[in-house]
Write a protein that holds these residues in place. Structure first.
Motif, PDB file in Angstrom:
ATOM      1  N   SER A  30       0.851  -1.184   0.061  1.00 43.65           N
ATOM      2  CA  SER A  30       0.068   0.090  -0.050  1.00 43.65           C
ATOM      3  C   SER A  30       0.798   1.649  -0.129  1.00 43.65           C
ATOM      4  O   SER A  30       0.513   2.240  -0.558  1.00 43.65           O
ATOM      5  CB  SER A  30      -0.721   0.044   1.183  1.00 43.65           C
ATOM      6  OG  SER A  30      -0.382  -0.089   2.510  1.00 43.65           O
ATOM      7  N   SER A  31       2.120   1.400   0.550  1.00 40.59           N
ATOM      8  CA  SER A  31       2.729   2.417   0.329  1.00 40.59           C
ATOM      9  C   SER A  31       3.662   2.428  -0.783  1.00 40.59           C
ATOM     10  O   SER A  31       4.398   3.652  -0.742  1.00 40.59           O
ATOM     11  CB  SER A  31       3.886   2.302   1.503  1.00 40.59           C
ATOM     12  OG  SER A  31       4.889   1.198   1.499  1.00 40.59           O
ATOM     13  N   TYR A  32       3.784   1.568  -1.633  1.00 46.13           N
ATOM     14  CA  TYR A  32       4.497   1.692  -3.075  1.00 46.13           C
ATOM     15  C   TYR A  32       3.998   2.558  -4.100  1.00 46.13           C
ATOM     16  O   TYR A  32       2.732   2.562  -4.057  1.00 46.13           O
ATOM     17  CB  TYR A  32       4.910  -0.028  -3.523  1.00 46.13           C
ATOM     18  CG  TYR A  32       5.914  -0.401  -2.977  1.00 46.13           C
ATOM     19  CD1 TYR A  32       5.698  -1.054  -1.746  1.00 46.13           C
ATOM     20  CD2 TYR A  32       7.170  -0.641  -3.326  1.00 46.13           C
ATOM     21  CE1 TYR A  32       6.784  -1.840  -0.792  1.00 46.13           C
ATOM     22  CE2 TYR A  32       8.140  -1.238  -2.831  1.00 46.13           C
ATOM     23  CZ  TYR A  32       8.034  -1.874  -1.470  1.00 46.13           C
ATOM     24  OH  TYR A  32       8.907  -2.489  -0.892  1.00 46.13           O
ATOM     25  N   VAL A  33       4.865   3.179  -4.734  1.00 41.88           N
ATOM     26  CA  VAL A  33       4.282   3.809  -6.233  1.00 41.88           C
ATOM     27  C   VAL A  33       4.173   2.424  -6.952  1.00 41.88           C
ATOM     28  O   VAL A  33       5.068   1.834  -7.180  1.00 41.88           O
ATOM     29  CB  VAL A  33       5.278   4.682  -6.396  1.00 41.88           C
ATOM     30  CG1 VAL A  33       4.878   5.370  -8.041  1.00 41.88           C
ATOM     31  CG2 VAL A  33       5.556   5.878  -5.487  1.00 41.88           C
ATOM     32  N   MET A  34       3.102   2.506  -7.728  1.00 42.57           N
ATOM     33  CA  MET A  34       3.027   1.556  -8.911  1.00 42.57           C
ATOM     34  C   MET A  34       2.710   1.820  -9.988  1.00 42.57           C
ATOM     35  O   MET A  34       2.039   3.064 -10.031  1.00 42.57           O
ATOM     36  CB  MET A  34       1.483   0.470  -8.258  1.00 42.57           C
ATOM     37  CG  MET A  34       1.729  -0.022  -6.970  1.00 42.57           C
ATOM     38  SD  MET A  34       3.085  -1.178  -6.666  1.00 42.57           S
ATOM     39  CE  MET A  34       2.766  -2.557  -7.909  1.00 42.57           C
ATOM     40  N   ARG A  52       0.746   7.072  -7.018  1.00 42.61           N
ATOM     41  CA  ARG A  52       1.204   7.053  -5.677  1.00 42.61           C
ATOM     42  C   ARG A  52      -0.009   7.188  -4.987  1.00 42.61           C
ATOM     43  O   ARG A  52      -0.988   8.331  -5.195  1.00 42.61           O
ATOM     44  CB  ARG A  52       2.329   8.199  -5.339  1.00 42.61           C
ATOM     45  CG  ARG A  52       2.360   8.448  -3.807  1.00 42.61           C
ATOM     46  CD  ARG A  52       3.269   9.906  -3.732  1.00 42.61           C
ATOM     47  NE  ARG A  52       4.558   9.765  -4.355  1.00 42.61           N
ATOM     48  CZ  ARG A  52       5.660   9.190  -3.667  1.00 42.61           C
ATOM     49  NH1 ARG A  52       5.467   8.442  -2.481  1.00 42.61           N
ATOM     50  NH2 ARG A  52       6.757   9.125  -4.193  1.00 42.61           N
ATOM     51  N   TRP A  53      -0.344   6.454  -3.864  1.00 38.32           N
ATOM     52  CA  TRP A  53      -1.582   6.598  -3.231  1.00 38.32           C
ATOM     53  C   TRP A  53      -1.345   7.120  -1.912  1.00 38.32           C
ATOM     54  O   TRP A  53      -2.393   7.471  -1.051  1.00 38.32           O
ATOM     55  CB  TRP A  53      -2.478   5.357  -3.060  1.00 38.32           C
ATOM     56  CG  TRP A  53      -2.847   4.980  -4.418  1.00 38.32           C
ATOM     57  CD1 TRP A  53      -4.167   5.424  -4.975  1.00 38.32           C
ATOM     58  CD2 TRP A  53      -2.395   4.072  -5.504  1.00 38.32           C
ATOM     59  NE1 TRP A  53      -4.316   4.800  -6.302  1.00 38.32           N
ATOM     60  CE2 TRP A  53      -3.419   3.983  -6.803  1.00 38.32           C
ATOM     61  CE3 TRP A  53      -1.264   3.259  -5.635  1.00 38.32           C
ATOM     62  CZ2 TRP A  53      -3.108   3.077  -7.560  1.00 38.32           C
ATOM     63  CZ3 TRP A  53      -1.087   2.538  -6.603  1.00 38.32           C
ATOM     64  CH2 TRP A  53      -1.960   2.440  -7.718  1.00 38.32           C
ATOM     65  N   SER A  54       0.018   7.109  -1.245  1.00 32.71           N
ATOM     66  CA  SER A  54       0.241   7.539  -0.064  1.00 32.71           C
ATOM     67  C   SER A  54       0.946   8.940   0.111  1.00 32.71           C
ATOM     68  O   SER A  54       1.446   9.361  -1.095  1.00 32.71           O
ATOM     69  CB  SER A  54       1.027   6.488   0.733  1.00 32.71           C
ATOM     70  OG  SER A  54       2.249   6.369   0.124  1.00 32.71           O
ATOM     71  N   GLY A  55       0.724   9.871   1.017  1.00 35.36           N
ATOM     72  CA  GLY A  55       1.457  11.083   0.940  1.00 35.36           C
ATOM     73  C   GLY A  55       0.840  12.067  -0.250  1.00 35.36           C
ATOM     74  O   GLY A  55       1.580  12.844  -0.572  1.00 35.36           O
ATOM     75  N   GLY A  56      -0.390  11.833  -0.426  1.00 36.66           N
ATOM     76  CA  GLY A  56      -0.982  12.635  -1.318  1.00 36.66           C
ATOM     77  C   GLY A  56      -1.024  12.063  -2.550  1.00 36.66           C
ATOM     78  O   GLY A  56       0.110  11.703  -3.372  1.00 36.66           O
ATOM     79  N   SER A 101       9.515   2.001  -4.418  1.00 37.57           N
ATOM     80  CA  SER A 101       9.441   2.264  -2.795  1.00 37.57           C
ATOM     81  C   SER A 101       9.469   3.634  -2.728  1.00 37.57           C
ATOM     82  O   SER A 101       9.206   4.232  -1.535  1.00 37.57           O
ATOM     83  CB  SER A 101      10.534   1.604  -2.117  1.00 37.57           C
ATOM     84  OG  SER A 101      11.847   1.997  -2.630  1.00 37.57           O
ATOM     85  N   ALA A 102       9.960   4.533  -3.548  1.00 34.81           N
ATOM     86  CA  ALA A 102      10.257   5.916  -3.302  1.00 34.81           C
ATOM     87  C   ALA A 102       9.563   6.803  -4.342  1.00 34.81           C
ATOM     88  O   ALA A 102       8.588   7.678  -3.943  1.00 34.81           O
ATOM     89  CB  ALA A 102      11.583   6.182  -3.219  1.00 34.81           C
ATOM     90  N   SER A 103       9.847   6.767  -5.700  1.00 31.93           N
ATOM     91  CA  SER A 103       9.387   7.610  -6.475  1.00 31.93           C
ATOM     92  C   SER A 103       9.350   7.043  -7.998  1.00 31.93           C
ATOM     93  O   SER A 103       9.946   5.933  -8.201  1.00 31.93           O
ATOM     94  CB  SER A 103      10.188   8.651  -6.724  1.00 31.93           C
ATOM     95  OG  SER A 103      11.446   8.613  -7.400  1.00 31.93           O
ATOM     96  N   MET A 104       8.493   7.468  -8.646  1.00 31.35           N
ATOM     97  CA  MET A 104       8.505   6.977 -10.227  1.00 31.35           C
ATOM     98  C   MET A 104       9.766   7.375 -11.155  1.00 31.35           C
ATOM     99  O   MET A 104       9.959   6.800 -11.999  1.00 31.35           O
ATOM    100  CB  MET A 104       7.344   7.708 -10.777  1.00 31.35           C
ATOM    101  CG  MET A 104       5.990   7.548 -10.203  1.00 31.35           C
ATOM    102  SD  MET A 104       4.489   7.884 -11.313  1.00 31.35           S
ATOM    103  CE  MET A 104       3.311   7.806  -9.963  1.00 31.35           C
ATOM    104  N   THR A 105      10.709   7.899 -10.393  1.00 32.39           N
ATOM    105  CA  THR A 105      12.224   8.089 -11.111  1.00 32.39           C
ATOM    106  C   THR A 105      13.069   6.791 -11.193  1.00 32.39           C
ATOM    107  O   THR A 105      14.041   6.881 -11.685  1.00 32.39           O
ATOM    108  CB  THR A 105      12.777   9.277 -10.703  1.00 32.39           C
ATOM    109  OG1 THR A 105      13.161   9.069  -9.503  1.00 32.39           O
ATOM    110  CG2 THR A 105      12.240  10.489 -11.037  1.00 32.39           C
TER     111      THR A 105
END
Length: 120
Positions: A30-34, A52-56, A101-105
């Motif tokens: 649930s915390s991952y960017v997919m 990204r569904w967490s942190g905005g 785990s962090a960003s789409m980059t």
């Protein structure tokens, strides 16, 4: 180590729909960017959709699929979906699910891919 398993690919006529699924092994899914990518024969892998569904919540789509494809997820099932409507022959490709785990980059994990073929 996150394992991603795609399913739902197949052969469909132009104008039809398919829903791809990506089942993740990780409970912290649930915390991952997919995201979803695709690679057509003779072409480089390209970004299709990501969220990204967490942190905005942030969702992005490639221009070529905007208005036709929708990314969503079900946390209870640890699964991400790609609903593809109004399919075109140029959507034919192997579709890959990815997790970051962090960003789409920086995509950390990839699935094995599922073939989508759209006939004209």
């Amino acid at each position: 180590q996150v394992q991603l398993v795609e399913s739902g690919g197949g052969l469909v006529q132009a104008g039809g729909s398919l829903r791809l699924s990506c089942a993740a092994s990780e409970r912290t899914f649930s915390s991952y960017v997919m995201g979803w990518f695709r690679q057509a024969p003779g072409k480089e892998r390209e970004f299709v959709a990501g969220s990204r569904w967490s942190g905005g919540s942030r969702t992005y789509y490639a221009d070529s699929v905007k208005g036709r494809f929708t990314i969503s997820k079900d946390n209870a099932k640890n699964t991400v979906y790609l609903q593809m409507n109004s399919l075109k022959p140029e959507d034919t490709a192997v579709y890959y699910c990815a997790a970051a785990s962090a960003s789409m980059t920086n995509w950390d994990y990839w699935g094995q891919g599922t073939q989508v073929t759209v006939s004209s």
